[in-house]
Design a protein around this motif. Structure first.
Motif, PDB file in Angstrom:
ATOM      1  N   ALA A  92      -1.180  30.257  99.523  1.00 18.33           N
ATOM      2  CA  ALA A  92      -0.811  29.261  98.520  1.00 18.33           C
ATOM      3  C   ALA A  92       0.628  28.818  98.746  1.00 18.33           C
ATOM      4  CB  ALA A  92      -0.975  29.836  97.114  1.00 18.33           C
ATOM      5  N   ALA A  93       0.914  27.561  98.401  1.00 19.33           N
ATOM      6  CA  ALA A  93       2.258  27.011  98.561  1.00 19.33           C
ATOM      7  C   ALA A  93       2.457  25.883  97.553  1.00 19.33           C
ATOM      8  CB  ALA A  93       2.460  26.482  99.985  1.00 19.33           C
ATOM      9  N   PRO A  94       3.714  25.564  97.215  1.00 16.41           N
ATOM     10  CA  PRO A  94       3.988  24.468  96.282  1.00 16.41           C
ATOM     11  C   PRO A  94       3.569  23.113  96.849  1.00 16.41           C
ATOM     12  CG  PRO A  94       5.864  25.943  96.456  1.00 16.41           C
ATOM     13  CD  PRO A  94       4.934  26.316  97.572  1.00 16.41           C
ATOM     14  N   GLU A  95       3.531  22.119  95.993  1.00 12.44           N
ATOM     15  CA  GLU A  95       3.088  20.783  96.389  1.00 12.44           C
ATOM     16  C   GLU A  95       3.997  20.166  97.443  1.00 12.44           C
ATOM     17  OE1 GLU A  95       2.051  16.422  94.348  1.00 12.44           O
ATOM     18  OE2 GLU A  95       3.027  18.012  93.166  1.00 12.44           O
ATOM     19  N   PHE A  96       5.299  20.447  97.361  1.00 15.00           N
ATOM     20  CA  PHE A  96       6.241  19.847  98.291  1.00 15.00           C
ATOM     21  C   PHE A  96       7.055  20.914  99.028  1.00 15.00           C
ATOM     22  CE2 PHE A  96       5.813  16.535  94.904  1.00 15.00           C
ATOM     23  CZ  PHE A  96       5.080  15.625  95.672  1.00 15.00           C
ATOM     24  N   SER A  97       6.359  21.885  99.576  1.00 17.87           N
ATOM     25  CA  SER A  97       7.003  22.947 100.348  1.00 17.87           C
ATOM     26  C   SER A  97       5.972  23.631 101.226  1.00 17.87           C
ATOM     27  CB  SER A  97       7.650  23.975  99.410  1.00 17.87           C
ATOM     28  OG  SER A  97       8.130  25.096 100.128  1.00 17.87           O
ATOM     29  N   LEU A  98       6.414  24.124 102.379  1.00 14.11           N
ATOM     30  CA  LEU A  98       5.554  24.898 103.274  1.00 14.11           C
ATOM     31  C   LEU A  98       5.799  26.399 103.124  1.00 14.11           C
ATOM     32  CD1 LEU A  98       5.868  22.742 106.530  1.00 14.11           C
ATOM     33  CD2 LEU A  98       3.995  22.745 104.874  1.00 14.11           C
ATOM     34  N   THR A  99       6.637  26.780 102.168  1.00 14.49           N
ATOM     35  CA  THR A  99       6.940  28.187 101.939  1.00 14.49           C
ATOM     36  C   THR A  99       5.798  28.843 101.174  1.00 14.49           C
ATOM     37  OG1 THR A  99       9.324  27.738 101.877  1.00 14.49           O
ATOM     38  CG2 THR A  99       8.558  29.818 100.923  1.00 14.49           C
ATOM     39  N   LEU A 100       5.208  29.852 101.764  1.00 12.41           N
ATOM     40  CA  LEU A 100       4.051  30.499 101.166  1.00 12.41           C
ATOM     41  C   LEU A 100       4.424  31.405  99.998  1.00 12.41           C
ATOM     42  CD1 LEU A 100       2.067  31.621 104.348  1.00 12.41           C
ATOM     43  CD2 LEU A 100       1.619  29.619 102.912  1.00 12.41           C
ATOM     44  N   LYS A 101       3.562  31.432  99.009  1.00 11.13           N
ATOM     45  CA  LYS A 101       3.645  32.437  97.958  1.00 11.13           C
ATOM     46  C   LYS A 101       3.406  33.790  98.613  1.00 11.13           C
ATOM     47  CE  LYS A 101       0.872  34.181  94.053  1.00 11.13           C
ATOM     48  NZ  LYS A 101       1.925  34.366  93.029  1.00 11.13           N
ATOM     49  N   THR A 102       4.092  34.821  98.151  1.00  6.38           N
ATOM     50  CA  THR A 102       3.913  36.146  98.724  1.00  6.38           C
ATOM     51  C   THR A 102       3.358  37.122  97.690  1.00  6.38           C
ATOM     52  OG1 THR A 102       6.220  36.730  98.241  1.00  6.38           O
ATOM     53  CG2 THR A 102       5.734  35.857 100.444  1.00  6.38           C
ATOM     54  N   TRP A 103       2.617  38.086  98.200  1.00  8.20           N
ATOM     55  CA  TRP A 103       2.116  39.201  97.392  1.00  8.20           C
ATOM     56  C   TRP A 103       2.725  40.469  97.974  1.00  8.20           C
ATOM     57  CZ3 TRP A 103      -0.880  34.950  98.503  1.00  8.20           C
ATOM     58  CH2 TRP A 103      -1.528  34.322  97.423  1.00  8.20           C
ATOM     59  N   CYS A 104       3.219  41.340  97.137  1.00  7.99           N
ATOM     60  CA  CYS A 104       3.950  42.511  97.621  1.00  7.99           C
ATOM     61  C   CYS A 104       3.197  43.805  97.365  1.00  7.99           C
ATOM     62  CB  CYS A 104       5.322  42.577  96.957  1.00  7.99           C
ATOM     63  SG  CYS A 104       6.368  41.134  97.325  1.00  7.99           S
ATOM     64  N   PHE A 105       3.260  44.703  98.361  1.00  3.25           N
ATOM     65  CA  PHE A 105       2.574  45.989  98.307  1.00  3.25           C
ATOM     66  C   PHE A 105       3.474  47.068  98.899  1.00  3.25           C
ATOM     67  CE2 PHE A 105      -0.444  42.579  99.134  1.00  3.25           C
ATOM     68  CZ  PHE A 105      -1.378  42.740  98.101  1.00  3.25           C
ATOM     69  N   PRO A 106       3.314  48.307  98.458  1.00  4.85           N
ATOM     70  CA  PRO A 106       4.020  49.406  99.128  1.00  4.85           C
ATOM     71  C   PRO A 106       3.598  49.479 100.596  1.00  4.85           C
ATOM     72  CG  PRO A 106       3.133  50.102  97.012  1.00  4.85           C
ATOM     73  CD  PRO A 106       2.545  48.760  97.302  1.00  4.85           C
ATOM     74  N   VAL A 107       4.448  50.019 101.433  1.00  4.14           N
ATOM     75  CA  VAL A 107       4.233  50.212 102.866  1.00  4.14           C
ATOM     76  C   VAL A 107       4.325  48.892 103.623  1.00  4.14           C
ATOM     77  CG1 VAL A 107       2.747  51.094 104.694  1.00  4.14           C
ATOM     78  CG2 VAL A 107       2.774  52.228 102.464  1.00  4.14           C
ATOM     79  N   ALA A 108       3.429  47.962 103.356  1.00  2.00           N
ATOM     80  CA  ALA A 108       3.418  46.706 104.106  1.00  2.00           C
ATOM     81  C   ALA A 108       4.465  45.731 103.609  1.00  2.00           C
ATOM     82  CB  ALA A 108       2.037  46.064 104.024  1.00  2.00           C
ATOM     83  N   GLY A 109       4.961  45.922 102.390  1.00  3.05           N
ATOM     84  CA  GLY A 109       5.932  44.993 101.839  1.00  3.05           C
ATOM     85  C   GLY A 109       5.264  43.709 101.380  1.00  3.05           C
ATOM     86  N   CYS A 110       5.996  42.625 101.451  1.00  2.00           N
ATOM     87  CA  CYS A 110       5.502  41.338 100.968  1.00  2.00           C
ATOM     88  C   CYS A 110       4.897  40.530 102.118  1.00  2.00           C
ATOM     89  CB  CYS A 110       6.624  40.543 100.321  1.00  2.00           C
ATOM     90  SG  CYS A 110       7.361  41.385  98.886  1.00  2.00           S
ATOM     91  N   VAL A 111       3.704  40.005 101.885  1.00  2.00           N
ATOM     92  CA  VAL A 111       3.020  39.202 102.897  1.00  2.00           C
ATOM     93  C   VAL A 111       2.595  37.876 102.277  1.00  2.00           C
ATOM     94  CG1 VAL A 111       2.201  41.190 104.217  1.00  2.00           C
ATOM     95  CG2 VAL A 111       0.810  40.321 102.343  1.00  2.00           C
ATOM     96  N   GLY A 112       2.428  36.881 103.132  1.00  2.44           N
ATOM     97  CA  GLY A 112       2.145  35.531 102.657  1.00  2.44           C
ATOM     98  C   GLY A 112       0.671  35.222 102.513  1.00  2.44           C
TER      99      GLY A 112
END
Length: 351
Positions: A92-112
């Motif tokens: 997922a990303a905003p309407e005017f951005s290519l920056t992905l929403k991230t989900w964060c987890f222990p060990v793996a950290g935040c991923v897009g």
């Protein structure tokens, strides 16, 4: 790509339902997997599958002896999941951005991305992201890595979702997923996926040069030529969209104007893709991706190729010696996220 939730920390899931679909999906996969030797000894195993499993065994040995990738339990078993994808990723990303929403987890950290073993769950999550005002996309994934955490249970298995890919592509996929067990940096999807993509490209080329026959060479050449042309097109479109969004912030362009410019860029992308398909003789392998192409889809693709040239340059700087290359990547991983990205980009320029 990494397994959703289960190996990212059992207490790290955002909700109970997501946790249970991860647990159920992964263990369903593990239960379906049997040692390759069992499949080869089974008289009901189709000849084509037997040949592919033997080929995969050769690739697995090659990964260890030539690429110095981990020699462990992964990819010594096979599972037929009776479906085309092992998981479905939501981005997922905003309407005017290519920056992905991230989900964060222990060990793996935040991923897009957020992965689901059941497509309906992924579609529901994508709809929820749209309801929250973001653009979202869902794409099927043929394989994922557990970072070696599941080797005690038999390791990551070969799957029907990719076993019949062109020979060079199967090799690349195995090398890609195994490389995640060599170096993985929490909170940096672009670094991790670009590294794995560099390993798959370099290792895949080596496999084709040393092990594959003329027919496999040609089949892969045709496959890869289309992929490279498509990636060039998407990269140009991604850069165009990024320029639209960046320029808008600098000069204060209103959203209506941004929307018009974005719409035109997407229309031009689809027209150019239609022209590519004509040159390809109607090949439609990217139709599904193009149909739902948006900021989220373009942002996700960037993670897999943005820093690849830098890693390939580092491989050369390491004397094309795999252990030295991995050591250099581990050392680079100790730098800050920004510093290592800038260094890789600089090496790419200097190459």
């Amino acid at each position: 790509m990494l397994v959703p939730c289960l190996l990212l920390g059992l207490t790290g899931c955002a909700d109970t339902r997501y946790y249970w679909q991860s647990v159920a999906g992964h263990f369903q996969l593990m239960q379906a997997a049997r040692p390759i030797e069992h499949w080869l000894a089974d008289s009901t195993t189709p000849l084509a599958l037997q040949q592919r499993l033997k080929l995969a065994q050769d690739m697995r040995r090659f990964a260890v002896t030539e690429l110095h990738l981990p020699d462990n339990a992964s990819y010594h078993r096979y599972a037929d999941l009776q479906r085309h994808h092992v998981v479905w990723n939501v981005v997922a990303a905003p309407e005017f951005s290519l920056t992905l929403k991230t989900w964060c987890f222990p060990v793996a950290g935040c991923v897009g991305y957020r992965g689901y073993f059941f497509e309906a769950d992924a579609r529901a999550e994508a709809q929820a992201q749209r309801a929250a005002g973001l653009e979202s996309s869902v794409y099927g994934v043929p394989a994922y890595s557990t970072l070696g955490w599941m080797n005690w249970l038999g390791g990551d298995p070969l799957l029907n979702t990719f076993i019949y890919y062109p020979e060079g592509e199967v090799a690349r996929l195995l090398f890609h997923e195994l490389s995640h067990q060599v170096v993985y940096v929490p909170d940096d999807t672009v670094f991790n996926e670009s590294f794995a993509t560099a390993v798959e490209r370099l290792g895949g080329a080596l496999w084709l040069a040393r092990q594959a026959g003329p027919q496999a060479h040609q089949a892969y050449a045709d496959f890869d030529a289309r992929r490279q042309q498509f990636r060039l097109l998407t990269r140009k479109t991604r850069n165009r969209l990024q320029q639209i969004y960046t320029s808008a912030k600098l000069v204060g362009t209103d959203q209506a104007t941004q929307a018009t410019l974005k719409y035109q860029a997407m229309q031009d992308f689809r027209v150019a893709y239609a022209e590519l398909k004509t040159r390809w003789g109607g090949y439609s392998g990217y139709d599904a991706w193009v149909a739902q192409a948006n900021n989220a889809a373009f942002g996700a693709q960037a993670a897999y190729d943005e820093l690849v040239p830098g890693f390939e340059a580092l491989f050369v700087r390491a004397g094309r010696h795999w252990p030295a290359f991995y050591d250099a990547v581990r050392q680079l991983a100790k730098s800050s996220k920004h510093a290592r990205a800038q260094q890789l980009k600089q090496w790419a320029i200097e190459q």
